[in-house]
Design an enzyme around this catalytic site. Structure first.
Site, mmCIF file in Angstrom:
data_model
loop_
_atom_site.group_PDB
_atom_site.id
_atom_site.type_symbol
_atom_site.label_atom_id
_atom_site.label_comp_id
_atom_site.label_asym_id
_atom_site.label_seq_id
_atom_site.Cartn_x
_atom_site.Cartn_y
_atom_site.Cartn_z
ATOM 1 C CB CYS A 104 -0.975 -0.030 1.167
ATOM 2 S SG CYS A 104 -2.329 1.172 0.974
ATOM 3 C CG HIS A 193 -3.667 -3.368 3.009
ATOM 4 N ND1 HIS A 193 -2.628 -2.950 3.813
ATOM 5 C CD2 HIS A 193 -4.254 -2.235 2.527
ATOM 6 C CE1 HIS A 193 -2.585 -1.621 3.831
ATOM 7 N NE2 HIS A 193 -3.548 -1.166 3.062
ATOM 8 C CD GLU A 195 -1.105 -5.874 5.206
ATOM 9 O OE1 GLU A 195 -1.169 -4.660 5.471
ATOM 10 O OE2 GLU A 195 -1.052 -6.294 4.035
#
Length: 258
Positions: A104, A193, A195
């Site tokens: 990001c 993202h 994660e």
């Protein structure tokens, strides 16, 4: 001889955001989120809170096999002191050919560091689970299945607008033209993202709205989209990220296992 996973390898997370209380409680902070996704047995992972001015010194840099740059509420196109210092660090890592993965904001600041252009997305905020289209070259770069799309959580209003010729765009979406890029063999950026889970996304929407960083109308639209969306392809993204950060040693393990 079989090389044990991750023996002697050392990685650092360059943390560009403050931890929310929720993420600290549930995941041990954003550092914990990245370690959970990327760390393997025998590795050492450190964190530098670069947004607070904490950077590795030049002697420490050489001790690491790779770096991960996180998301942030700051603009990658701003000239805050810590962002300028981060750019200097990234130029150093580039010169040393250290592997660097940007997520990001990390994706955007890497794009800026290698000579690209970063700014506000012309299409506005992108919040939610989105399908990302992978280039035909991606299956050659990573040991993921030959799929053409992967879903990922997005939360950004800035994007990489242009890249230098040496950079290769390897993923895009109908919202963002540069969802993922690779620069030589040691730098890669991902706009989304990998994660994040949907619960982190939900709490992040609430957090940014409470801090007046997104409008109520944007937050409500994001919540509706969140409720309707499926979980993203997190395992595929995890594998892709690990393949990039640890590509050389993984290939060595495969050879040693033959």
């Amino acid at each position: 001889m079989v090389l044990a996973a991750g023996v002697g390898k050392r990685f650092a997370v360059l943390l560009c955001a403050d931890d929310s209380e929720y993420v600290k409680k549930m995941h041990g902070g954003y550092f914990g989120v990245f370690v959970k996704m990327l760390a393997e047995e025998g590795e050492k992972w450190d964190v530098y809170r670069v947004a607070a001015g904490e950077f590795p010194d030049e002697g420490e840099i050489c001790n690491y096999d790779g770096f991960v740059i996180t998301g942030s509420c700051s603009d990658a196109h701003s000239n805050e002191d810590w962002i300028c210092n981060l750019l200097k660090l990234l130029h150093k890592l580039d010169s040393l050919k250290k592997r660097v993965l940007g997520i990001c904001f990390g994706h955007q600041i890497l794009g800026r560091a290698i000579g690209g252009k970063v700014g506000r997305a012309t299409s506005g905020w992108d919040i939610g689970v989105r399908s990302v289209h992978l280039s035909s070259d991606s299956s050659k770069l990573f040991s993921i299945s030959r799929t053409t799309t992967l879903s990922i959580i997005e939360f950004h209003q800035d994007e990489v607008l242009e890249l230098p010729e040496k950079a290769q765009v390897i993923a895009w979406s109908n919202k963002t033209g540069i969802e993922m890029f690779k620069y030589e063999d040691h730098i890669m950026g991902i706009q989304g993202h990998p994660e994040y889970t949907k619960d982190i996304l939900s709490h992040l929407i609430d957090r940014l709205q409470s801090r007046n960083l997104i409008k109520e109308s944007v937050a409500e639209k994001a919540r509706r989209a969140h409720d309707e969306a499926s979980e993203p392809d997190r395992e595929a993204w995890k594998k892709l990220c690990i393949d990039f950060l640890k590509g050389c040693e993984r290939k060595k393990r495969e050879i040693d296992d033959l």
